[in-house]
Design an enzyme around this catalytic site. Structure first.
Site, PDB file in Angstrom:
ATOM      1  N   ARG A 182     -11.661  -0.879   5.135  1.00  0.00           N
ATOM      2  CA  ARG A 182     -11.285  -0.082   4.278  1.00  0.00           C
ATOM      3  C   ARG A 182     -11.776  -0.750   3.051  1.00  0.00           C
ATOM      4  O   ARG A 182     -11.935  -0.064   1.865  1.00  0.00           O
ATOM      5  CB  ARG A 182      -9.911   0.168   4.161  1.00  0.00           C
ATOM      6  N   ARG A 204       5.883   3.175  -1.184  1.00  0.00           N
ATOM      7  CA  ARG A 204       4.917   3.539  -2.079  1.00  0.00           C
ATOM      8  C   ARG A 204       5.024   4.953  -2.714  1.00  0.00           C
ATOM      9  O   ARG A 204       4.088   5.522  -2.412  1.00  0.00           O
ATOM     10  CB  ARG A 204       3.510   2.956  -1.650  1.00  0.00           C
ATOM     11  N   LYS A 226     -13.514  -2.260  -5.204  1.00  0.00           N
ATOM     12  CA  LYS A 226     -13.246  -0.978  -4.560  1.00  0.00           C
ATOM     13  C   LYS A 226     -12.004  -0.568  -5.412  1.00  0.00           C
ATOM     14  O   LYS A 226     -12.350   0.816  -5.649  1.00  0.00           O
ATOM     15  CB  LYS A 226     -12.453  -1.307  -2.855  1.00  0.00           C
ATOM     16  N   ASN A 227     -11.268  -1.002  -6.252  1.00  0.00           N
ATOM     17  CA  ASN A 227     -10.311  -0.306  -6.879  1.00  0.00           C
ATOM     18  C   ASN A 227     -10.760  -0.056  -8.149  1.00  0.00           C
ATOM     19  O   ASN A 227      -9.897   0.548  -8.791  1.00  0.00           O
ATOM     20  CB  ASN A 227      -8.960  -1.529  -7.022  1.00  0.00           C
ATOM     21  N   CYS A 259       3.334   4.222   3.923  1.00  0.00           N
ATOM     22  CA  CYS A 259       2.311   3.333   4.595  1.00  0.00           C
ATOM     23  C   CYS A 259       3.115   2.107   4.944  1.00  0.00           C
ATOM     24  O   CYS A 259       4.234   1.859   4.748  1.00  0.00           O
ATOM     25  CB  CYS A 259       1.402   3.230   3.576  1.00  0.00           C
ATOM     26  N   ASP A 293      -2.383  -8.398  -3.609  1.00  0.00           N
ATOM     27  CA  ASP A 293      -3.611  -8.457  -2.798  1.00  0.00           C
ATOM     28  C   ASP A 293      -4.239  -9.727  -2.385  1.00  0.00           C
ATOM     29  O   ASP A 293      -5.172  -9.548  -1.388  1.00  0.00           O
ATOM     30  CB  ASP A 293      -4.669  -7.300  -3.487  1.00  0.00           C
TER      31      ASP A 293
HETATM   32  C1  UD1 Z   1      -2.762  -0.355  -6.564  1.00  0.00           C
HETATM   33  C2  UD1 Z   1      -4.008  -1.105  -5.831  1.00  0.00           C
HETATM   34  C3  UD1 Z   1      -3.346  -1.999  -4.659  1.00  0.00           C
HETATM   35  C4  UD1 Z   1      -2.663  -3.169  -5.460  1.00  0.00           C
HETATM   36  C5  UD1 Z   1      -1.232  -2.539  -6.201  1.00  0.00           C
HETATM   37  C6  UD1 Z   1      -0.709  -3.548  -6.886  1.00  0.00           C
HETATM   38  C7  UD1 Z   1      -5.641   0.636  -6.080  1.00  0.00           C
HETATM   39  C8  UD1 Z   1      -6.420   1.693  -5.196  1.00  0.00           C
HETATM   40  N1  UD1 Z   1      -4.639  -0.101  -5.280  1.00  0.00           N
HETATM   41  O1  UD1 Z   1      -2.039   0.117  -5.946  1.00  0.00           O
HETATM   42  O2  UD1 Z   1      -4.370  -2.749  -3.997  1.00  0.00           O
HETATM   43  O3  UD1 Z   1      -1.807  -3.808  -4.417  1.00  0.00           O
HETATM   44  O4  UD1 Z   1      -2.134  -1.605  -7.200  1.00  0.00           O
HETATM   45  O5  UD1 Z   1      -1.577  -4.487  -7.621  1.00  0.00           O
HETATM   46  O6  UD1 Z   1      -5.831   0.408  -7.132  1.00  0.00           O
HETATM   47  N2  UD1 Z   1       5.789   2.669  -7.742  1.00  0.00           N
HETATM   48  C9  UD1 Z   1       6.663   3.566  -7.547  1.00  0.00           C
HETATM   49  N3  UD1 Z   1       6.368   5.017  -7.996  1.00  0.00           N
HETATM   50  C10 UD1 Z   1       5.163   5.205  -8.205  1.00  0.00           C
HETATM   51  C11 UD1 Z   1       4.125   4.513  -7.911  1.00  0.00           C
HETATM   52  C12 UD1 Z   1       4.463   3.069  -7.942  1.00  0.00           C
HETATM   53  O7  UD1 Z   1       7.916   3.219  -7.285  1.00  0.00           O
HETATM   54  O8  UD1 Z   1       5.007   6.371  -8.549  1.00  0.00           O
HETATM   55  C13 UD1 Z   1       5.852   1.111  -7.300  1.00  0.00           C
HETATM   56  C14 UD1 Z   1       5.212   0.837  -6.066  1.00  0.00           C
HETATM   57  O9  UD1 Z   1       5.901   1.175  -4.903  1.00  0.00           O
HETATM   58  C15 UD1 Z   1       5.156  -0.595  -6.143  1.00  0.00           C
HETATM   59  C16 UD1 Z   1       5.018  -0.857  -7.805  1.00  0.00           C
HETATM   60  O10 UD1 Z   1       5.192   0.306  -8.109  1.00  0.00           O
HETATM   61  O11 UD1 Z   1       6.282  -1.396  -6.033  1.00  0.00           O
HETATM   62  C17 UD1 Z   1       3.253  -0.788  -7.939  1.00  0.00           C
HETATM   63  O12 UD1 Z   1       2.690  -0.130  -7.239  1.00  0.00           O
HETATM   64  P1  UD1 Z   1       1.227   0.457  -7.995  1.00  0.00           P
HETATM   65  O13 UD1 Z   1       0.917  -0.101  -9.046  1.00  0.00           O
HETATM   66  O14 UD1 Z   1       1.550   1.913  -8.257  1.00  0.00           O
HETATM   67  O15 UD1 Z   1       0.340   0.329  -6.672  1.00  0.00           O
HETATM   68  P2  UD1 Z   1      -0.913   1.337  -6.407  1.00  0.00           P
HETATM   69  O16 UD1 Z   1      -1.334   1.920  -7.695  1.00  0.00           O
HETATM   70  O17 UD1 Z   1      -0.615   2.264  -5.359  1.00  0.00           O
END
Ligand code: UD1
Length: 422
Positions: free
Chosen positions: A398, A122, A23-24, A117, A306
């Site tokens: 999902r 996030r 999915k990711n 969420c 995950d």
């Molecule tokens: C992706 C995955 C999700 C997985 C996560 C971590 C997808 C669609 N989803 O989520 O399944 O659990 O990586 O491996 O690929 N953060 C900030 N600011 C930002 C962006 C992130 O502070 O602008 C923080 C987040 O709150 C979190 C950390 O960075 O603590 C990592 O998040 P991130 O890698 O961005 O997760 P996703 O890309 O949303």
């Protein structure tokens, strides 16, 4: 009338499960079709709710697609709108993945803020900061991210490693003017697949799979995106192997990518399970005694957040105290209270959970809170005596394709039921 999943005590599993596409990996690849000048076909695309949500979003923007038998053919040249609406974005945070490609193709777009969420705040601040550095003018108005401007390559340092953030900037940089360097980039296999797909389509990208990615953009010219087969879902593979572990059964996952699961397979081994790898198949063998485990979630190639909840479910059956530290997301321990309802002995101190095992589990009504937490409840339900009803089960769909069918094929007993209105 909401659906819930009733799981009957199913302590003996056997056989094999074919792993679906990730999915990711599918989500960013689908978003990247916005950059394409021609129709693109993606294969091994999992038919899960998140993928369908993104397709709905793209259709709402004007794209056309056909999605059958895990094959997706999509045409984005017909896109005539640049607003990703709240009604769709609110159901999936990863909708933010359209921000980079829309902005770089149309020099403007509006994307609803995904909001909070269940697993923490996030935010998307890192995505926005990076796009601003590339020259975008960004404001938040009426719950929407409103971005405009022609993007120019620059050096970007991510303060935190972000998976979808890296993907967004890679896609934005592909059509930007000049060279973009992403420092502290994510190295997840899903990020790698996106970069490789763009590279095969003619974009000059260096440092793929490292923490520094350099992209030379086309200065607005659309890409001839190549057809791509989505990589296997490492989280789905880890979840079914965890089903083997919690029931202490021999189980095989096929069509998996063992190289993407190194840290996970190592943890299974430390718990006493034997792991056998033959090409794309991974077999887990029962342990004589399940050992307790220490886990610290981190970015790839570390242990994935995950799979944290699923390993916590297994740890309820391990001998001794297991310690699991969640480093990536706050509030990603919502499954703890539910596992305790089933009889687990888990305490939390800040970001650390202590799981004392082994404890017998008894079926109860439990509530799914997010995608991966709900899979931990399904795993626990397999070994819980009597019956376990997992409510809010839509979370599971999902990200897990044909979950009930796959579990039933390996000997689990479960069925989807309707709940009467209270
Ligand atoms: C992706 C995955 C999700 C997985 C996560 C971590 C997808 C669609 N989803 O989520 O399944 O659990 O990586 O491996 O690929 N953060 C900030 N600011 C930002 C962006 C992130 O502070 O602008 C923080 C987040 O709150 C979190 C950390 O960075 O603590 C990592 O998040 P991130 O890698 O961005 O997760 P996703 O890309 O949303």
């Amino acid at each position: 009338m909401y659906k819930y999943l009733k799981i009957y005590h199913s302590p003996d599993l056997k056989g094999s499960v074919k792993i679906s596409g990730a999915k990711n990996a599918a989500l960013p690849l689908i978003a990247s079709t916005i950059l394409s000048k021609k129709e693109v076909t993606l294969s091994n695309v999992p038919n899960v709710a998140d993928v369908n949500t993104l397709l709905k979003l793209l259709k709402n923007l004007g794209a056309n697609y056909q999605f059958t038998n895990n094959q997706l053919t999509i045409e984005t040249s017909t896109i005539n709108k640049t607003t990703a609406i709240y009604e769709i974005v609110k159901t999936m945070r990863a909708s933010i993945l359209v921000l980079g490609p829309l902005l770089s193709r149309f020099n403007k777009c509006e994307v609803s803020l995904p909001g909070g969420c269940a697993i923490g705040a996030r935010p998307v601040d890192l995505h926005l900061k990076a796009l601003s550095l590339m020259g975008a003018e960004i404001k938040i108005e009426g719950g929407y991210i409103k971005a405009k401007g022609k993007l120019k390559g620059t050096d970007i340092v991510f303060d935190k490693i972000t998976v979808t953030g890296t993907e967004n900037i890679v896609m934005a940089a592909a059509l930007a003017k000049g060279k973009t360097r992403i420092i502290n980039a994510a190295k997840e296999p899903e990020v790698v697949q996106l970069c490789e797909s763009l590279k095969e389509s003619g974009i000059d990208i260096q440092g793929i799979g490292t923490n520094e990615i350099t992209i030379y953009g086309t200065d607005g010219e659309l890409i001839e995106l190549k057809n791509t087969e989505i990589i296997p879902d490492r989280i789905e593979a880890g979840t079914y192997l965890a089903a083997g572990a919690i029931t202490n059964s021999k189980l095989t996952v096929t069509n998996a990518e063992p190289n993407h699961l190194e840290s996970v397979l190592l943890k299974f081994k430390q718990m006493g399970f034997k792991i056998e790898i033959k090409d794309k198949n991974i077999t887990i063998h029962p342990a004589n005694k399940i050992n307790s485990i220490d886990i610290l979630t981190s970015e790839y190639p570390g242990f994935p957040t995950d799979l944290q909840a699923q390993f916590m479910a297994i740890a309820t059956q391990a001998n001794g105290v297991s310690v699991i530290e969640e480093r990536l997301f706050e509030n990603r321990f919502m499954h703890v209270a539910e596992l305790n309802r089933l009889g687990a002995n888990i305490t939390i101190q800040g970001k650390i959970a202590y799981i004392k095992g082994p404890t017998p589990l008894y079926g109860a009504d439990v509530m799914a809170t997010d995608l991966r937490a709900s899979s931990a409840l399904v795993l626990a339900g397999l070994i819980a005596k009597n019956q376990t009803n997992v409510h809010r089960i839509y979370h599971l769909f999902r990200g897990y394709e044909n979950l009930i069918e796959k579990f039933t094929n390996i000997g689990a007993k479960m069925e989807l039921l309707y709940e009467p209105n209270p």
